[in-house]
Design a protein around this motif. Structure first.
Motif, mmCIF file in Angstrom:
data_model
loop_
_atom_site.group_PDB
_atom_site.id
_atom_site.type_symbol
_atom_site.label_atom_id
_atom_site.label_comp_id
_atom_site.label_asym_id
_atom_site.label_seq_id
_atom_site.Cartn_x
_atom_site.Cartn_y
_atom_site.Cartn_z
ATOM 1 N N GLN A 163 0.846 -1.213 0.000
ATOM 2 C CA GLN A 163 0.000 0.000 0.000
ATOM 3 C C GLN A 163 0.873 1.251 0.000
ATOM 4 O O GLN A 163 1.602 1.507 0.971
ATOM 5 C CB GLN A 163 -0.889 -0.015 1.242
ATOM 6 N N ALA A 164 0.767 2.048 -1.066
ATOM 7 C CA ALA A 164 1.646 3.221 -1.212
ATOM 8 C C ALA A 164 1.443 4.244 -0.101
ATOM 9 O O ALA A 164 2.335 5.051 0.155
ATOM 10 C CB ALA A 164 1.414 3.866 -2.580
ATOM 11 N N LEU A 185 0.543 -3.309 -6.348
ATOM 12 C CA LEU A 185 0.709 -2.023 -5.661
ATOM 13 C C LEU A 185 -0.610 -1.256 -5.711
ATOM 14 O O LEU A 185 -1.164 -1.037 -6.789
ATOM 15 C CB LEU A 185 1.804 -1.210 -6.364
ATOM 16 N N CYS A 186 -1.115 -0.870 -4.526
ATOM 17 C CA CYS A 186 -2.336 -0.049 -4.487
ATOM 18 C C CYS A 186 -2.063 1.168 -3.601
ATOM 19 O O CYS A 186 -1.016 1.261 -2.972
ATOM 20 C CB CYS A 186 -3.505 -0.860 -3.957
ATOM 21 N N LYS A 187 -3.025 2.107 -3.547
ATOM 22 C CA LYS A 187 -2.826 3.273 -2.673
ATOM 23 C C LYS A 187 -3.042 2.901 -1.209
ATOM 24 O O LYS A 187 -2.348 3.376 -0.334
ATOM 25 C CB LYS A 187 -3.795 4.390 -3.060
ATOM 26 N N ASP A 205 0.363 9.762 -3.784
ATOM 27 C CA ASP A 205 0.632 9.601 -5.222
ATOM 28 C C ASP A 205 2.141 9.585 -5.493
ATOM 29 O O ASP A 205 2.633 8.784 -6.295
ATOM 30 C CB ASP A 205 -0.011 10.741 -6.026
ATOM 31 N N TYR A 208 3.447 6.373 -4.526
ATOM 32 C CA TYR A 208 3.050 5.356 -5.517
ATOM 33 C C TYR A 208 4.033 5.374 -6.691
ATOM 34 O O TYR A 208 4.519 4.334 -7.137
ATOM 35 C CB TYR A 208 1.609 5.625 -5.987
ATOM 36 N N CYS A 211 7.317 3.867 -5.870
ATOM 37 C CA CYS A 211 7.186 2.394 -5.830
ATOM 38 C C CYS A 211 7.092 1.812 -7.239
ATOM 39 O O CYS A 211 7.626 0.733 -7.505
ATOM 40 C CB CYS A 211 5.959 1.998 -5.007
ATOM 41 N N THR A 226 -4.829 0.491 -9.657
ATOM 42 C CA THR A 226 -5.295 1.860 -9.469
ATOM 43 C C THR A 226 -6.274 2.224 -10.581
ATOM 44 O O THR A 226 -6.198 1.672 -11.683
ATOM 45 C CB THR A 226 -4.124 2.877 -9.461
#
Ligand code: FDA
Length: 308
Positions: A163-164, A185-187, A205, A208, A211, A226
């Motif tokens: 999770q970013a 990878l998600c927020k 962001d 993210y 990453c 996303t």
């Protein structure tokens, strides 16, 4: 965090609101927009439709925070039954499963959750597909990554979610960017304190994007989850910059959210996977989707009012 988002997430934990919303029949279009249905057959039917449209799928049997061994066992059996149904319909080349460790006993006994996840991973491997472990609130991150490491020793294709919004995640991406690793990878979707998570969406962001760079530069298989148009543009551009071939990266989106964009990306030759939740415990999931986009709340309440 946006106050409306906090309010909706708080409402998600309120029993009165939960029972009000949960008594609305699932068949209502508004819930069906985000949830495939309650049964295996609903999940399979939606998967068939999406696969027919050129998309891949990951299925989530809804339910979390199990505090009871029998309930954890029921969840495991639900996944085994789903995997059999996917196998019987020839869908396993395009459909995998996503598992929340809290639904298979993580808060009860970590070892039990690890054993349950291994049972599901073994069944997935038998029918030619994979498991990705969803990531829940930050108090579970170390435990989930520990269970992931154990699972990968036997089932190397087991995927993880990072999770970013968590300050630690760029480092976790570095640790998991090696060959064979599958990272979504998600927020991040939980209400987290500033001590562990970036409070400002812009900082999330930026994290993210950092990453994205780490994962694309690595040897693993990144799965970018996303709906954010700006991030999708950045991922697309960076994937070319890192000379990633089609099929070595995935875009992922949630069922019912930006379906036209899902099809557009697939038509351009990208691998696009749709996260499809199903099952009777759809309430918590639905509330998180509403919290992400309060505009959906008005849509949801209007639909309930006009259809009841
Ligand atoms: P953001 O929320 O900023 O939205 C960007 C744009 O997308 C919006 O402007 C809107 O256009 C559209 N959009 C986003 N959400 C919408 C909605 N609900 N309704 C309509 N439009 C919407 N989280 C987690 O903590 N652990 C996990 O394991 C996972 N797993 C996961 C798997 C997959 C495949 C996805 C796509 C997402 C997750 N998530 C998750 C959820 C994730 O953390 C995040 O909460 C949502 O994806 C929303 O964030 P976006 O990146 O889409 O950006």
């Amino acid at each position: 965090m946006n106050p409306l988002r906090s309010l909706i997430l708080a409402a998600a934990g309120n029993d009165t609101i939960a029972s009000l919303v949960a008594t609305a029949p699932l068949s209502r279009d508004v819930v069906r927009r985000f949830v495939a249905g309650e049964r295996d057959s609903d999940a399979v039917a939606v998967t068939e439709r999406l696969v027919g449209a050129g998309l891949d799928v990951t299925l989530d049997h809804l339910g979390e925070d199990t505090t009871d061994v029998a309930q954890a066992d029921t969840t495991v059996r639900a996944y085994l039954s789903l995997l059999d149904a996917l196998d019987a319909t020839g869908l396993t080349a395009h459909a995998e499963v996503s598992v929340k460790l809290s639904a298979v006993g993580q808060k009860l006994d970590e070892r039990l959750a690890g054993d349950n996840a291994a049972t599901i991973a073994a069944a997935a491997e038998r029918v030619g597909t994979t498991v990705t472990l969803d990531m829940e609130d930050h108090t579970t991150t170390d435990s989930t990554l520990g269970i992931l490491a154990d699972l990968r020793a036997e089932y190397p294709k087991t995927g993880a979610v990072l999770q970013a919004y968590l300050r630690r995640t760029e480092g976790d991406c570095r640790d998991l960017a090696g060959a064979g690793s599958r990272v979504r990878l998600c927020k991040g979707a939980y209400a987290e304190p500033e001590t562990v998570a970036f409070p400002d969406p812009h900082q999330v962001d930026l994290s993210y994007v950092r990453c994205v760079n780490v994962l694309l530069a690595g040897q693993g298989y990144p799965m970018f989850a996303t709906h954010d148009p700006r991030l999708i543009r950045v991922i697309d551009e960076r994937a070319r910059w890192y000379d990633r071939k089609p099929g070595s990266v995935e875009f992922q989106m949630l069922y019912g959210i930006r379906p036209d964009e899902q099809r557009r990306l697939a038509a351009e030759g990208n691998k696009v996977r749709v996260y499809v939740p199903y099952g009777v415990q759809w309430y918590g999931y639905l509330m998180r989707r509403l919290a992400e986009r309060p505009a959906n709340l008005g849509f949801f309440l209007r639909a309930l009012a006009t259809k009841s």
